[in-house]
Design a protein around this motif. Structure first.
Motif, PDB file in Angstrom:
ATOM      1  N   ASN A  60     -41.760 -10.167  31.328  1.00  0.00           N
ATOM      2  CA  ASN A  60     -41.935 -10.863  30.056  1.00  0.00           C
ATOM      3  C   ASN A  60     -42.145 -12.360  30.257  1.00  0.00           C
ATOM      4  O   ASN A  60     -42.884 -13.001  29.505  1.00  0.00           O
ATOM      5  CB  ASN A  60     -40.707 -10.621  29.167  1.00  0.00           C
ATOM      6  CG  ASN A  60     -40.640  -9.197  28.638  1.00  0.00           C
ATOM      7  OD1 ASN A  60     -41.668  -8.564  28.435  1.00  0.00           O
ATOM      8  ND2 ASN A  60     -39.428  -8.700  28.424  1.00  0.00           N
ATOM      9  N   ASP A  61     -41.492 -12.902  31.263  1.00  0.00           N
ATOM     10  CA  ASP A  61     -41.662 -14.323  31.568  1.00  0.00           C
ATOM     11  C   ASP A  61     -43.117 -14.619  31.910  1.00  0.00           C
ATOM     12  O   ASP A  61     -43.692 -15.627  31.467  1.00  0.00           O
ATOM     13  CB  ASP A  61     -40.745 -14.694  32.730  1.00  0.00           C
ATOM     14  CG  ASP A  61     -40.772 -16.186  33.022  1.00  0.00           C
ATOM     15  OD1 ASP A  61     -41.100 -16.967  32.105  1.00  0.00           O
ATOM     16  OD2 ASP A  61     -40.494 -16.577  34.166  1.00  0.00           O
ATOM     17  N   GLU A  62     -43.734 -13.753  32.679  1.00  0.00           N
ATOM     18  CA  GLU A  62     -45.139 -13.963  33.062  1.00  0.00           C
ATOM     19  C   GLU A  62     -46.075 -13.683  31.896  1.00  0.00           C
ATOM     20  O   GLU A  62     -47.067 -14.396  31.693  1.00  0.00           O
ATOM     21  CB  GLU A  62     -45.469 -13.059  34.253  1.00  0.00           C
ATOM     22  CG  GLU A  62     -44.670 -13.428  35.507  1.00  0.00           C
ATOM     23  CD  GLU A  62     -44.572 -12.278  36.485  1.00  0.00           C
ATOM     24  OE1 GLU A  62     -45.017 -11.170  36.141  1.00  0.00           O
ATOM     25  OE2 GLU A  62     -44.030 -12.477  37.577  1.00  0.00           O
ATOM     26  N   ASN A  63     -45.772 -12.624  31.109  1.00  0.00           N
ATOM     27  CA  ASN A  63     -46.649 -12.271  29.988  1.00  0.00           C
ATOM     28  C   ASN A  63     -46.619 -13.305  28.873  1.00  0.00           C
ATOM     29  O   ASN A  63     -47.631 -13.542  28.214  1.00  0.00           O
ATOM     30  CB  ASN A  63     -46.262 -10.900  29.430  1.00  0.00           C
ATOM     31  CG  ASN A  63     -46.638  -9.763  30.374  1.00  0.00           C
ATOM     32  OD1 ASN A  63     -47.458  -9.946  31.267  1.00  0.00           O
ATOM     33  ND2 ASN A  63     -46.041  -8.609  30.170  1.00  0.00           N
ATOM     34  N   THR A  64     -45.453 -13.864  28.625  1.00  0.00           N
ATOM     35  CA  THR A  64     -45.295 -14.797  27.502  1.00  0.00           C
ATOM     36  C   THR A  64     -45.291 -16.259  27.935  1.00  0.00           C
ATOM     37  O   THR A  64     -45.063 -17.144  27.108  1.00  0.00           O
ATOM     38  CB  THR A  64     -43.986 -14.500  26.749  1.00  0.00           C
ATOM     39  OG1 THR A  64     -42.878 -14.736  27.623  1.00  0.00           O
ATOM     40  CG2 THR A  64     -43.949 -13.057  26.268  1.00  0.00           C
ATOM     41  N   ARG A  65     -45.540 -16.482  29.241  1.00  0.00           N
ATOM     42  CA  ARG A  65     -45.553 -17.832  29.795  1.00  0.00           C
ATOM     43  C   ARG A  65     -44.247 -18.574  29.499  1.00  0.00           C
ATOM     44  O   ARG A  65     -44.245 -19.721  29.065  1.00  0.00           O
ATOM     45  CB  ARG A  65     -46.767 -18.609  29.289  1.00  0.00           C
ATOM     46  CG  ARG A  65     -48.074 -18.028  29.794  1.00  0.00           C
ATOM     47  CD  ARG A  65     -49.235 -18.944  29.498  1.00  0.00           C
ATOM     48  NE  ARG A  65     -49.646 -18.897  28.105  1.00  0.00           N
ATOM     49  CZ  ARG A  65     -50.429 -17.957  27.579  1.00  0.00           C
ATOM     50  NH1 ARG A  65     -50.870 -16.974  28.340  1.00  0.00           N
ATOM     51  NH2 ARG A  65     -50.767 -17.997  26.313  1.00  0.00           N
ATOM     52  N   GLY A  66     -43.148 -17.866  29.708  1.00  0.00           N
ATOM     53  CA  GLY A  66     -41.834 -18.469  29.636  1.00  0.00           C
ATOM     54  C   GLY A  66     -41.144 -18.375  28.297  1.00  0.00           C
ATOM     55  O   GLY A  66     -39.975 -18.773  28.168  1.00  0.00           O
ATOM     56  N   ALA A  67     -41.810 -17.845  27.264  1.00  0.00           N
ATOM     57  CA  ALA A  67     -41.166 -17.747  25.951  1.00  0.00           C
ATOM     58  C   ALA A  67     -39.992 -16.770  25.986  1.00  0.00           C
ATOM     59  O   ALA A  67     -38.967 -16.972  25.332  1.00  0.00           O
ATOM     60  CB  ALA A  67     -42.184 -17.319  24.891  1.00  0.00           C
ATOM     61  N   ILE A  68     -40.150 -15.659  26.725  1.00  0.00           N
ATOM     62  CA  ILE A  68     -39.067 -14.695  26.935  1.00  0.00           C
ATOM     63  C   ILE A  68     -38.915 -14.535  28.441  1.00  0.00           C
ATOM     64  O   ILE A  68     -39.831 -14.037  29.108  1.00  0.00           O
ATOM     65  CB  ILE A  68     -39.381 -13.341  26.274  1.00  0.00           C
ATOM     66  CG1 ILE A  68     -39.544 -13.503  24.765  1.00  0.00           C
ATOM     67  CG2 ILE A  68     -38.282 -12.332  26.572  1.00  0.00           C
ATOM     68  CD1 ILE A  68     -39.923 -12.220  24.051  1.00  0.00           C
ATOM     69  N   ASP A  69     -37.795 -14.951  28.993  1.00  0.00           N
ATOM     70  CA  ASP A  69     -37.625 -14.951  30.443  1.00  0.00           C
ATOM     71  C   ASP A  69     -36.440 -14.085  30.841  1.00  0.00           C
ATOM     72  O   ASP A  69     -35.879 -13.343  30.031  1.00  0.00           O
ATOM     73  CB  ASP A  69     -37.470 -16.384  30.953  1.00  0.00           C
ATOM     74  CG  ASP A  69     -36.301 -17.106  30.270  1.00  0.00           C
ATOM     75  OD1 ASP A  69     -35.526 -16.431  29.558  1.00  0.00           O
ATOM     76  OD2 ASP A  69     -36.176 -18.330  30.444  1.00  0.00           O
ATOM     77  N   VAL A  70     -36.062 -14.197  32.127  1.00  0.00           N
ATOM     78  CA  VAL A  70     -34.971 -13.389  32.658  1.00  0.00           C
ATOM     79  C   VAL A  70     -33.665 -13.712  31.953  1.00  0.00           C
ATOM     80  O   VAL A  70     -32.880 -12.814  31.616  1.00  0.00           O
ATOM     81  CB  VAL A  70     -34.847 -13.602  34.179  1.00  0.00           C
ATOM     82  CG1 VAL A  70     -33.623 -12.874  34.729  1.00  0.00           C
ATOM     83  CG2 VAL A  70     -36.109 -13.129  34.893  1.00  0.00           C
ATOM     84  N   GLN A  71     -33.408 -14.984  31.710  1.00  0.00           N
ATOM     85  CA  GLN A  71     -32.177 -15.384  31.052  1.00  0.00           C
ATOM     86  C   GLN A  71     -32.043 -14.742  29.670  1.00  0.00           C
ATOM     87  O   GLN A  71     -31.002 -14.178  29.320  1.00  0.00           O
ATOM     88  CB  GLN A  71     -32.125 -16.909  30.917  1.00  0.00           C
ATOM     89  CG  GLN A  71     -31.381 -17.614  32.033  1.00  0.00           C
ATOM     90  CD  GLN A  71     -31.218 -19.095  31.722  1.00  0.00           C
ATOM     91  OE1 GLN A  71     -32.190 -19.778  31.421  1.00  0.00           O
ATOM     92  NE2 GLN A  71     -30.008 -19.579  31.820  1.00  0.00           N
ATOM     93  N   LYS A  72     -33.094 -14.830  28.866  1.00  0.00           N
ATOM     94  CA  LYS A  72     -33.042 -14.268  27.524  1.00  0.00           C
ATOM     95  C   LYS A  72     -32.920 -12.746  27.561  1.00  0.00           C
ATOM     96  O   LYS A  72     -32.254 -12.156  26.693  1.00  0.00           O
ATOM     97  CB  LYS A  72     -34.295 -14.680  26.746  1.00  0.00           C
ATOM     98  CG  LYS A  72     -34.307 -16.141  26.321  1.00  0.00           C
ATOM     99  CD  LYS A  72     -35.437 -16.420  25.364  1.00  0.00           C
ATOM    100  CE  LYS A  72     -35.366 -17.856  24.832  1.00  0.00           C
ATOM    101  NZ  LYS A  72     -36.431 -18.141  23.847  1.00  0.00           N
TER     102      LYS A  72
END
Length: 827
Positions: free
Chosen positions: A355-367
């Motif tokens: 998701n981090d790669e698909n959303t360019r950081g909008a949804i990442d591992v932390q979230k």
């Protein structure tokens, strides 16, 4: 009345073995002996059979009476059910096979048992249709008795293997002495043979066989399908001959044709008789799954209230079972918590990176980890089925990727459009739960659930191999050193995503090949050694995990230690090969997931920034997403509550669907990834909390669940630990190489296949018939129909794969509609 089977001379022999003088009265001794032997297993008002196998033991040289030739004879009894002619297809086929090559002897004049059997074997030898070229009938004759191959002084001339009917009485058992079924397995035979001999006069062949008029001889080769063995064929004819009225009719027949007609008529009677209880059971089944009516959907909230009324009285027990009381299971709880922690954390890392790669950081591992922790804790606390595990999955990552693309194309705010899609999804889920739409899951038969479950397992495997192939393409075939390769890896990372088409695993996880984590302070190697090590890590994780999972079946170590190792197979294998890949071979660069610390984890989405048209377009996506949620949540809950899992606290489909809708409402407005029930994690959670026994049937070993500890504590602690794992970012969690995740996915796929009936029936196509397990469908359904039905399921599976693995994103979005379209096929 009840029926059982024992060797014809066994009572006298055992009485002799008990009383060396053998001078006690025959009636008293025999009756008391059988009362003592069978009182625990033979009860009144039931019909039973027992198979008896007599095995001779070499004589003891120090026997007290050597002149008597005393030997030891081992006798074992086996309970046999009456053949169900209405359900077991083999009963009809056994009789049809006998009628096609009928071997019937009417009014046999021989008086001794040996002479009768010789005449029956002679009848075989003279019949051109039953010829056995390499068969020695004299050897067969000797094999029928216990004294075959024994020393002369040890000859005890008793039948080795018989089926005989008995009737249970208050004082003991009363034998049906007018018929005797003799069964034998002969290596030299090529096919099964049955011969029925009607004696001219009743013969007295010893105690319990004082007036024999019918002898049934069944011969079969040793390598036969479990439903075609000598015992099974003997059970067919013994069931027919257990009816005294049928035996009387056979005595009145004068020709072989009349004899055959009586057999056919008796089969018809047995089929009709067995249909009565079957109809009753079908009635109960139809009562439990009565046709759906419209008013059931209009009774708003009834399903939710029924679920709460069913589950609330045992809510406190979900926290105390296994902790307080006699049956404590704290050790099992601890191992299950460890397993569930890794089973939730590692997919969260994998899909968070995607998701981090698909959303360019909008949804990442932390979230992703935060969303998993919050949603998992709420579900564990308030759900009606706490053994169900919630996770973010590959289809959800696909939807997020599609939403990102739509926002880029139409210049929309991603967080706002994502929130509106999630809110519409939750709205539809609330409507489904209020109007009792989960009742529709009654239309999903087990066959449909098996297809979807096997599809998920297949996609696990495919994703793992797609990931490792991607690694080989980058490192093995095009490996290079220097900044040019690093730059190429960076530029290739994003475009290579989005190929994932599977359910719970995502090969795109492997495609984040960014090497941002390189420090440049030490010499690292990347190239062919990276690809080979990645393959070794993946296969090693699979091998170690599966080996430890099966370790409970091995004879090594203590039983409790084996169980702990089996329950902790997943974390042990992941940790072991993470150390191997990141520490032992630290000079070889491995691909790891990205980690970009978020400035703020809880930021409300600007939902008011979108136009009405954008909100309406989000409704369409939300509806398709709600279909996915509805099917996934209910099917996984159904698989978790399967009858073989023996859960006792009840279901809560409607309430759980409402709870999932409320949880995802909060996740949507804060930009956290959605979650729903995950397969195979939920059934694996049940398995980890289950007490399992191994049982043997016809030489086949199978496991059955005895009971399950239904608790909320494991999910609560595991999801709480997932939340604490935020403190482990970026290290040491970033030390887990992606190939280890691929091995984890293969392990989950392999263990999830275990117990899938569709996979077992597909495997039957590759097995010889002698290796077929004695399952209920093997006994009740013709083999050809089994394979036809399996082929139809495989065809549906291929259709699912075609849509679910399509490279077109929008094709995957209608995937839930394809699953719904499969419902009419089963009917």
């Amino acid at each position: 009345a009840s029926l059982t089977a024992l060797p014809m001379s066994l009572a006298g022999y055992l009485k002799c073995d008990t009383d060396d003088g053998c001078e006690a009265k025959e009636e008293t001794g025999g009756e008391e002996l059988f009362d003592a032997v069978n009182s625990s297993i033979v009860s009144g008002d039931s019909i039973r059979f027992f198979v008896n196998v007599n095995l001779e033991v070499p004589p003891n040289a120090t026997a007290e009476n050597e002149s008597a030739g005393c030997v030891l004879l081992h006798t074992s009894r086996k309970y046999l059910k009456l053949k169900n002619f209405e359900e077991e297809v083999r009963a009809h086929r056994d009789l049809d096979g006998f009628l096609a090559r009928a071997s019937i002897i009417l009014d046999e004049t021989a008086t001794s048992l040996d002479d009768v059997l010789r005449e029956m074997l002679k009848h075989f030898a003279e019949d051109p249709e039953n010829m056995e070229p390499s068969c020695n009938f004299e050897k067969i004759m000797s094999t029928l008795f216990t004294d075959s191959g024994t020393p002369r002084e040890g000859n005890v001339h008793l039948l080795s293997d018989t089926i005989q009917g008995v009737t249970a009485t208050v004082t003991g058992v009363q034998y049906q002495q007018s018929w005797l079924c003799i069964i034998c397995t002969i290596k030299s035979l090529q096919r099964r043979h049955v011969c029925i001999s009607r004696l001219e006069r009743p013969q007295n062949w010893g105690e319990n066989s004082c007036e024999v008029r019918f002898v049934i001889l069944v011969l079969a080769p040793p390598k036969m399908k479990s439903t075609k063995t000598a015992t099974e064929v003997g059970r067919t004819f013994a069931t027919m001959f257990s009816d005294i009225t049928f035996r009387q009719k056979l005595l009145e027949t004068k020709t072989e044709e009349e004899f055959k007609e009586a057999l056919v008529h008796q089969r018809h009677l047995l089929t009709v008789v067995n249909q009565r209880p079957s109809a009753m059971s079908d009635g109960h089944k139809s009562h439990g799954h009565k046709p759906l009516k419209l008013h059931e959907f209009l009774n708003v909230g009834k399903g939710i209230s029924d679920d709460i009324a069913r589950r609330f009285p045992v809510y406190a027990l979900d926290f105390t079972d296994g902790v307080i009381g006699n049956n404590k299971a704290i050790g099992k709880y601890i191992t299950t918590m460890i397993f569930l922690y890794f089973a939730c954390l590692l997919p969260s890392i994998a899909f968070g990176s995607l998701n981090d790669e698909n959303t360019r950081g909008a949804i990442d591992v932390q979230k992703t980890i935060v969303g998993q922790c919050i949603g998992g804790l709420l579900y564990a606390l308030f759900s009606g089925q706490p053994l169900v595990v919630l996770l973010t999955t590959a289809p959800l990552a696909l939807y997020i990727n599609v939403i990102r693309g739509i926002c880029d194309d139409y210049n929309l705010d991603f967080s706002a459009f994502y929130a509106w899609t999630g809110l519409w999804n939750s709205f539809f889920l609330v409507m489904y739960s209020l109007f009792n739409f989960s009742l529709l899951m009654k239309l999903f038969k087990r066959s449909t659930e098996e297809i979807i479950a096997l599809f998920i397992s297949i996609t696990f495997v495919l994703d793992a191999f797609k990931g490792i192939i991607k690694v080989f393409k980058k490192y093995y075939y095009h490996g290079r050193t220097g900044d040019s390769y690093l730059e190429k890896a960076r530029t290739d990372a994003i475009p290579s995503l989005g190929i994932n088409t599977t359910f719970l695993m995502n090969s795109s996880v492997s495609r984040s090949m960014s090497l941002e984590n390189q420090t440049g302070t030490h010499d690292v190697h990347y190239g062919r050694e990276t690809a080979v090590l990645s393959l070794m890590l993946m296969l090693g994780t699979l091998w170690l995990g599966h080996t430890l999972y099966q370790f409970k079946k091995s004879p090594y170590l203590h039983a409790r230690v084996r169980e702990i190792l089996s329950d902790c197979a997943l974390p042990i294998s992941v940790l072991t090969f993470s150390v191997v890949g990141s520490y032992i071979f630290k000079e070889i660069e491995m691909s790891k997931f990205n980690y970009n610390p978020s400035e703020s984890l809880f930021v409300l989405a600007p939902v008011q920034s979108l136009s009405i048209g954008s909100v309406m377009s989000a409704m369409g996506l939300g509806f398709l997403l709600s279909m996915l949620f509805f099917i996934e949540q209910n099917i996984v809950a159904s698989l978790t509550n399967a009858p073989e899992n023996r859960l006792v606290k009840g279901t809560a489909y409607h309430w759980d669907l409402l709870l999932v809708a409320l949880i995802n409402t909060g996740l949507s407005v804060f930009g956290l990834p959605w979650i729903h029930a995950a397969f195979p994690h939920s059934p694996m959670h049940v398995r980890a909390l289950a007490y399992v026994e191994e049982r043997v049937e016809n030489g086949h070993i199978y496991e059955t669940i005895v009971s399950v500890k239904e608790t909320r504590l494991t999910s609560l602690v595991a999801n709480f630990l997932v939340g604490l794992s935020l403190l482990l970012l970026p290290f040491p969690l970033q030390w887990i190489p992606k190939p280890v995740l691929y091995g984890l996915f293969l392990y989950i796929a392999l263990t999830s296949i275990d117990g899938n009936q569709l996979f077992e029936r597909v495997a039957l196509l590759l097995k010889e018939q002698t290796a077929y397990p004695p399952t209920h469908y093997i006994r009740r359904v013709p083999q050809r129909k089994i394979h036809y039905f399996t082929g139809l399921q495989v065809l549906q599976l291929l259709i699912l794969c075609g849509f679910g693995m399509s490279p077109l994103p929008y094709m995957k979005m209608i995937f839930p509609l394809i699953m719904i379209g499969m419902i009419p096929i089963r009917y």
